[in-house]
Write an enzyme that holds these catalytic residues in place. Structure first.
Site, PDB file in Angstrom:
ATOM      1  N   GLU A   2       9.800   1.276  10.746  1.00 22.34           N
ATOM      2  CA  GLU A   2      10.538   2.715   9.757  1.00 22.34           C
ATOM      3  C   GLU A   2       9.320   3.846  11.137  1.00 22.34           C
ATOM      4  O   GLU A   2       9.140   4.085   9.835  1.00 22.34           O
ATOM      5  CB  GLU A   2      10.863   2.082   8.657  1.00 22.34           C
ATOM      6  CG  GLU A   2      11.412   1.717   8.662  1.00 22.34           C
ATOM      7  CD  GLU A   2      13.037   1.883   9.075  1.00 22.34           C
ATOM      8  OE1 GLU A   2      13.434   2.364   9.878  1.00 22.34           O
ATOM      9  OE2 GLU A   2      14.004   0.589   9.215  1.00 22.34           O
ATOM     10  N   CYS A  52      12.791  11.834   6.980  1.00 30.85           N
ATOM     11  CA  CYS A  52      13.102  10.970   8.429  1.00 30.85           C
ATOM     12  C   CYS A  52      14.977  11.147   8.658  1.00 30.85           C
ATOM     13  O   CYS A  52      15.135  11.665  10.524  1.00 30.85           O
ATOM     14  CB  CYS A  52      12.535   9.955   8.430  1.00 30.85           C
ATOM     15  SG  CYS A  52      13.584   8.795   7.802  1.00 30.85           S
ATOM     16  N   LYS A  56       0.824  -1.195   0.286  1.00 35.48           N
ATOM     17  CA  LYS A  56       0.330  -0.277  -0.047  1.00 35.48           C
ATOM     18  C   LYS A  56       1.229   1.418   0.369  1.00 35.48           C
ATOM     19  O   LYS A  56       1.867   1.487   1.384  1.00 35.48           O
ATOM     20  CB  LYS A  56      -0.944  -0.478   0.695  1.00 35.48           C
ATOM     21  CG  LYS A  56      -1.764   1.320   1.505  1.00 35.48           C
ATOM     22  CD  LYS A  56      -2.456   2.021   2.087  1.00 35.48           C
ATOM     23  CE  LYS A  56      -1.821   3.056   2.474  1.00 35.48           C
ATOM     24  NZ  LYS A  56      -1.646   4.354   2.181  1.00 35.48           N
TER      25      LYS A  56
END
Ligand code: NAD
Length: 485
Positions: free
Chosen positions: A255, A289, A179
């Protein structure tokens, strides 16, 4: 551009076919540089998600038995195809996500490396053979594919986040349902087609994306045939998925978000530090990130560092990433601009000074000026929260212990950066910093051969390196009859 967009499948990939959604619904994908709709995709619902899982489960046994060499060669062909299609992948990423084209090319290289790396790892998934120490009977430990996986990816690295999960899953012999993110699904759609072109059998990779993420993930995670969920995204969504995964005791890789410290010591090479800061902060428009979120600079060099950094920021060219010379693209959507503006306004209200930037860019698209803030109070939101934009807040320290304490003063623990010319200090810092990744005199450290992942609220598990494939395998121990008794 039309020719490229026409090549991108708009349906759901189920059992090797691109199909329409049972929901009868579609969703639009925008170019964040212009606000223009560039594609309309089928929007999957729960029924589609279950069909995708059925397809993945139907081929799991065969796929697990497919020789590792065959799986490896599919990945190698995929690496070559992605590399051949680099211009197309890069353009698609710039169109749907906004990053400058040169950076998008960088992501194609980086993302493709996961395919090459795991093509190589697929045939080196070693087990162990030992003897029971006190009895001498043979003990075999082997790795088996964990089974059908749900892979959920974010919008900020549309290719690399997909290859970082799909490649090790393919290498390990797992089937999957992917997804991708609602904001940037086009790259994943084209990547899935590329995997089929590389010879991936029908049903191994299924792709169902849509307007409602939970309508897709909930029924899958409630189905006992699913064995694993690998998620990259924000910490609050990761926490929800972890709670959900506990119901079915699913293997998880998480993550999650970051709040990276970038520490500059008094003995650092300032030009190196500024170059590192530009990479750690401005790559991907700050939407990473691993992005440096807090610049923690020794009080004796803060003026020099801030001025040099601000000078480098001033020459960035903000604009549509497809245009020549643009080095800072738009943020992904209006809400992202609003969030960055709120964080800067909060810091300024608390006494921070704007050295450069500090404003939205008016006009079409979702732009915010690259910004450097100094004299930022340590309790400002811009220090506590993940910024996800081109804003660099600078705070100061006076001793090494204080730098470490400031750096660790966050619930996150993904990336950290340290600039010093003293190598013993580097080792001390690596002991003191509670982060999964550390860059020493380097602002960009991601690599397919390195174990990527965080501690604390930045998640669990590792992607890339030899560890990346382990996430998709489970260990089985076989105790063998003692040949001497
Ligand atoms: P997000 O958490 O909003 O979304 C990530 C993915 O989860 C998307 O596909 C989204 O559709 C899906 N999702 C959202 N709600 C869901 C739900 N209730 N159930 C199931 N799926 C759901 O994150 P984002 O805005 O796409 O990405 C930015 C975040 O990702 C940042 O926090 C960033 O730090 C993090 N990130 C982490 C890494 C890493 O490797 N640690 C890498 C890239 C991004």
């Amino acid at each position: 551009m039309k020719d490229l967009l026409a090549k991108v499948p708009t349906g759901l990939l189920i059992n090797g076919e691109w199909v329409t959604a049972t929901t009868g619904e579609t969703y639009d994908v925008e170019n964040p540089a212009t606000g223009e709709v560039i594609a309309t995709l089928q929007s999957a619902g729960s029924e589609d998600a279950m069909k995708a899982l059925d397809a993945a489960c139907a081929v799991q046994k065969d796929w697990a038995r497919t020789p590792a060499r065959e799986r490896s060669e599919i990945l190698r062909r995929a690496f070559e195809l992605v590399t051949e299609r680099a211009e197309e992948f890069a353009t698609l990423m710039t169109l749907e996500m906004g990053k400058p084209l040169a950076e998008a090319h960088g992501e194609v290289k980086y993302g493709a490396e996961y395919l090459r790396w795991f093509a190589e790892e697929a045939v080196r998934d070693y087990g162990r053979f030992t003897s029971a120490p006190e009895a001498g009977f043979p003990m075999i430990t082997k790795r088996k594919p964990v089974g059908p996986c749900l892979l959920i990816t974010p919008w900020n690295f549309p290719l690399a986040m997909a290859t970082r999960k799909v490649a090790p899953a393919v290498a390990a012999g797992c089937t999957m349902v992917l997804k991708s993110a609602r904001l940037t699904p086009l790259t994943a759609q084209y990547f899935a087609q590329t995997m089929l072109d590389a010879g991936l059998p029908a049903g191994v990779l299924n792709v169902v994306s849509g307007k409602s993420a939970s309508a897709i993930s909930n029924p899958l995670m409630e189905d006992s045939r699913l064995r694993k969920v690998s998620f990259t995204g924000s910490t609050p969504v990761g926490q929800k998925l972890l709670a959900k995964a506990s119901e079915n005791v699913l293997r998880t890789s998480m993550e999650l978000g970051g709040n990276a410290p970038f520490i500059v010591f008094e003995d650092a090479d300032m030009d190196k530090a500024v170059k590192g800061a530009m990479g750690a902060k401005m790559r991907n428009i700050g939407e990473a990130c691993t992005a440096a979120n807090r610049f923690i600079v020794h009080e004796s060099v803060v003026e020099e560092f801030s001025e040099k950094f601000a000078a480098a920021i001033r020459v960035l060219k903000v604009g549509n990433g497809l245009e020549e010379g643009v080095t800072c693209g738009p943020l992904v959507e209006q809400a992202a601009v609003d969030n960055v503006a709120e964080l800067v306004d909060d810091a300024v209200q608390r006494g921070a000074r704007v050295l450069v930037g500090g404003e939205r860019v008016e006009g079409e698209g979702y732009f915010y000026q690259p910004t450097v803030l100094v004299d930022v109070p340590k309790d400002a939101r811009v220090i506590r929260e993940e910024i996800f934009g081109p804003v660099a807040p600078i705070i100061t320290f006076s001793t090494e212990d204080e730098a470490i304490d400031l750096a660790n003063d966050t619930e996150y623990g993904l990336a950290s950066y340290v600039f010093t010319e003293d190598s013993s200090r580097m080792y001390r810092l690596s002991d003191g910093l509670e982060f999964g990744l550390m860059g020493f005199n380097s602002g960009v450290i991601s690599n397919a051969a390195a174990p990527f992942g965080g501690v604390k609220h930045s998640g669990m598990g590792r992607e890339g390196a030899a560890e990346g494939i382990e996430e998709y395998t489970s260990l089985q121990y076989i105790g063998v009859e003692n040949p001497y008794s």
